[in-house]
Design an enzyme around this catalytic site. Structure first.
Site, short mmCIF file in Angstrom:
data_model
loop_
_atom_site.label_atom_id
_atom_site.label_comp_id
_atom_site.label_asym_id
_atom_site.label_seq_id
_atom_site.Cartn_x
_atom_site.Cartn_y
_atom_site.Cartn_z
N GLN A 184 -27.42 -4.14 -69.67
CA GLN A 184 -26.82 -3.53 -68.48
C GLN A 184 -27.37 -2.12 -68.29
OE1 GLN A 184 -22.66 -5.22 -69.93
NE2 GLN A 184 -22.36 -3.90 -68.16
N ARG A 223 -10.63 6.47 -70.54
CA ARG A 223 -10.18 5.61 -69.43
C ARG A 223 -8.78 5.04 -69.71
NH1 ARG A 223 -12.03 3.37 -64.60
NH2 ARG A 223 -14.07 4.31 -64.76
N PHE A 227 -12.51 -1.42 -69.69
CA PHE A 227 -12.94 -0.21 -70.41
C PHE A 227 -11.77 0.66 -70.86
CE2 PHE A 227 -15.67 3.70 -70.72
CZ PHE A 227 -16.80 3.16 -71.31
N THR A 270 -16.14 7.91 -65.53
CA THR A 270 -15.30 9.08 -65.76
C THR A 270 -16.13 10.31 -66.14
OG1 THR A 270 -14.90 8.39 -68.04
CG2 THR A 270 -13.30 7.68 -66.38
N GLU A 278 -13.96 -4.72 -62.19
CA GLU A 278 -12.99 -4.64 -63.28
C GLU A 278 -11.53 -4.79 -62.86
OE1 GLU A 278 -15.00 -0.91 -64.47
OE2 GLU A 278 -14.77 -1.69 -66.49
#
Ligand code: LUZ
Ligand code: MOS
Length: 760
Positions: A191, A304, A338, A434, A706
């Protein structure tokens, strides 16, 4: 518009890493893993393995020309073990042989001399011994300690959620080729192509410009290849660099399950305080994250979790503390959500515990505390464009919450051995990396002289449909058919310094960069048209491949426009940079505006438990979801369905289990259960809420990757509700996953003790 890839997938035409034709002279690599979870590595006996048929070379830490370091956030992770081993499955040596079979045969002849050290697998034990990956962090708003004094009701408890195996269909792997200037080209199932490139450069001790990483597509990632594709890319590159031959390394399924990290298990303490009217006044929580043996992405995952401490609720007084605990397990890593799901499971647990103690429905507390426009999250970003109440109320009405509850109550009255349960699960998920600096990317768009278009971005296609979306964005912006557009492989030489395809932000970021590039090209072509035909620039448009404006000849097509622009030496290539506006965060005050926007929704879940066997079905999941203005409802709906089912798996069937020696017991699909077609709810409704979307979302279509995973948490609480219908008033532990074994234990606590899987 359908997803562009599935037809090719079904015909077997899509190219994955293992479909790349093997070059002559290719060596096959196999990884020798630490057989112990913790110990001093005194030596390795490679002599027998070196004499084994077909073995060309065996590499250890001593062979690394650059630095033996692949830590992404904290430099605490060697590529190959040196001095110590920290988890079972840690790579220690790399065998290179003429065939894959020969490489694997040689592994069995390697002997490691390891002096065992104590093994920690439990995060609370690690924290008690001071084994933290990074210093603890605390998010605070209001004064929770003070607020508890004014609460009519205060409840405390412990909630635990388990790990989750990514189980991408394509296992981890890489294929590396030496290049003529002493560099390496790597085809990687990652990824994060740039992460592979950056770490390979460190390991080999050469510049990033000497490393090219190319990715056509992945057979799934789910976060498991955000950071953890890197070791395999680096190992293959190391082999190719040192032997000057192509090196291919692909993990088999069981090796992949043993050696790679998973979703972080969390153990958490909570305390929740409510007033007479069921308003939540105060919430305190302490998270113990099981990070495994190295940092990997754990600090970011932990952050997160803090960002999602209060889910879709407004709570004025919050103290949330988070510990990332070092254990002797494979480093746990990114997994869809996450850390968000882990945080949201705890607040839902706290609300449910309070509701059960007060004899009210959890939904009464949930509904009363939903976020409203302008409410502050504990990190002081206001809820802007808040659809929490709209999502809830739409779900409750459209899916007839009251009617379903009544039907369930009636069913439970009429049946002794089958019980049904109901749960509502609101979600609120923040979109953006973030780490603010990661919210950037680029797009490189070529228009060829025949009017066809090639697009490169930082986006990695892993089944989520991002290539289809980017092609749609380009087709719309340029006013041409999608058939003219090709999305190229993701390649570090065409688009550099990219963030991984992660954080649900890939279509937003790379779609916006593509839009900017196409807007610039369109403007250039229209200016050319205005000169060519002496008409006013302002009035010209391209629509359905026609150039339209008064004064422009009727037969002026896109193709003619492009070829005439080329003859006039107009640039037909554009490179655009996009960085999400308005995002910032100050870690010293734990406040700011980290997210571009939030995604909202609510799921209504029902389940039936067989109270003799402990088995169950999730009967229905009905979702009202905030898509904004979806421009690909087929793909977006698929993401919601898939995410919800993956979340149900995490909360119900999927149990990652290690023994006390840090050995993975759930090491194959015999012992690790995932939802299959039969466990998908018979009813899985997805309602598209009427919401405006957000300007930072691509074409106002909000991120869908997500957020839906957390709908699965509703399945846990629906099952719990059913169990409590069988045993009214019983105190059940808040432990996930709620496997059939745990359900049986909850139904018959006097007879059934649920332990770990037996060590095999
Ligand atoms: N990766 C990351 C992520 O580095 N930062 C994030 O905030 C994030 N969020 C979700 C998934 N991957
Ligand atoms: Mo992900 S958990 O967005 O790679």
């Amino acid at each position: 518009m359908n997803h562009l890839d599935p037809q090719r997938h079904v015909r077997g035409e899509s190219q994955y890493l293992d479909d790349v034709p093997e070059q002559q002279g290719t060596l096959f690599a196999a990884v020798y893993e630490s057989p112990l979870a913790h110990g001093v590595l005194n030596g390795l006996d490679l002599s027998a393995a070196q004499r084994s048929p077909g073995v060309v070379r065996i590499l250890t830490a001593q062979d690394i020309p650059g630095r033996n370091q692949i830590g992404g956030i904290v430099p605490d992770e060697p590529l190959l073990a040196e001095g110590h081993v920290h988890f079972r499955g840690q790579p220690v040596a790399l065998v290179l042989a003429r065939t894959e079979q020969q490489a694997h045969a040689a592994l069995k002849l390697i002997q490691a001399d390891i002096e065992p050290l104590p093994v920690i697998t439990d995060p609370r034990q690690a924290a008690a011994q001071g084994e933290l990956i990074v210093p603890p962090r605390t998010f605070r708003i209001g004064d929770s300690a003070g607020a508890f004094a004014g609460c009519a009701h205060v409840f405390e408890g412990v909630a635990e959620s388990g790990g989750q195996e990514h189980l991408y269909i394509e296992t981890q792997g890489a294929y590396a080729f030496p290049t003529e200037l002493g560099g390496v080209k790597i085809i990687s199932s990652t990824q994060g192509p740039t992460a592979v490139q950056r770490h390979c450069a460190v390991v080999l001790g050469i510049g990033m410009h000497q490393i090219e990483v190319d990715v056509t597509r992945l057979g799934g990632g789910f976060g498991g290849k955000e950071d953890q594709a890197t070791p395999w890319g680096c190992l293959a590159a190391l082999g190719a660099f040192l032997t000057k031959r192509p090196v291919k390394l692909v993990l088999d399924r069981m090796a992949d399950m043993r050696m790679t990290g998973k979703r972080h298990p969390y153990s958490s303490d909570f305390k929740i305080g409510l007033d007479q009217d069921l308003k939540i006044l105060a919430y305190e929580v302490t998270y113990y994250q099981n990070a495994g043996a190295a940092a990997d992405l754990s600090p970011a995952v932990l952050e997160r979790t803090l960002f999602h401490t209060t889910n879709a609720y407004c709570i004025p007084n919050v103290t949330a503390a988070a510990n990332s605990c070092r254990t002797n397990l494979p480093p746990n890593t990114a997994f869809r959500g996450f850390g968000g799901p882990q945080g949201m499971f705890v607040i839902e647990s706290a609300i449910t515990k309070a509701a059960e103690a007060l004899g009210v429905l959890p939904s009464e507390i949930q509904r009363r505390n939903l976020l409203r426009e302008g409410d502050l999250f504990p990190y002081r970003q206001p809820a802007e464009g808040c659809h929490a109440e709209q999502a809830w109320d739409t779900a409750a009405e459209l899916f007839d919450l009251d009617g379903q509850r009544a039907a369930v109550a009636k069913f439970n009255q009429d049946n002794q051995l089958f019980k049904k349960g109901v749960a509502m699960m609101p979600i609120c998920f923040g979109i953006s990396f973030t780490k603010t600096f990661m919210n950037q990317t680029r797009a490189l768009v070529h228009i060829y002289t025949d009017g066809s278009v090639g697009i490169s971005t930082g986006a990695v296609e892993m089944g989520q449909g991002v290539n289809t979306k980017i092609a749609q964005v380009a087709a719309r912006t340029l006013g041409i058919s999608i058939n003219r557009i090709k999305i190229e492989s993701t390649n570090t030489t065409r688009v550099a310094n990219t963030s991984p395809s992660a954080a649900s932000a890939t279509a937003d970021l790379n779609g916006k960069a593509t839009e900017l590039a196409c807007l610039a090209l369109r403007e250039r072509l229209l200016r050319h048209a205005s000169t060519e035909f002496a008409v006013d620039y302002e009035g010209i448009i391209i629509e359905n491949e026609q150039v339209l404006a008064a004064g422009i000849p009727a037969e002026t097509t896109w193709e003619k426009l492009v070829s005439s622009a080329f003859v006039r030496r107009v640039a037909l290539t554009e490179n655009a940079h996009y960085a999400t506006p308005g995002v910032h965060f100050d870690a010293s005050t734990e406040s700011g505006h980290p997210f571009a926007y939030h995604v909202y929704g609510t799921a209504l879940t029902t389940a039936t438990v067989d109270c003799l066997r402990g088995t169950y079905t999730i009967d229905s999941v009905q979702i009202a979801h905030d898509f904004g203005q979806s421009f690909n409802p087929a793909i977006d709906r698929g993401q919601i369905e898939g995410g919800a089912v993956q979340g149900i798996g995490w909360m119900t069937l999927e149990e990652v289990s290690y023994n006390n020696e840090g050995r993975l017991l759930s090491n194959s699909l015999n012992s690790y259960k995932i939802p299959d077609l039969y466990s998908v709810p018979a009813v899985l409704d997805v309602h598209f809420l009427d919401t405006p979307g957000h300007p930072n979302a691509i074409l106002r279509a909000k991120a869908v990757g997500e957020p839906p995973l957390m709908y699965g948490i509703g399945a846990y609480f629906a099952l719990r509700d059913a169990v409590r219908a069988f045993r009214p008033g019983t105190a059940l532990p808040l432990v996930a996953p709620l496997t059939p074994e745990r359900v049986l234990g909850a139904l018959y606590p006097e007879f059934v003790t649920v332990g770990q899987l037996a060590a095999s």
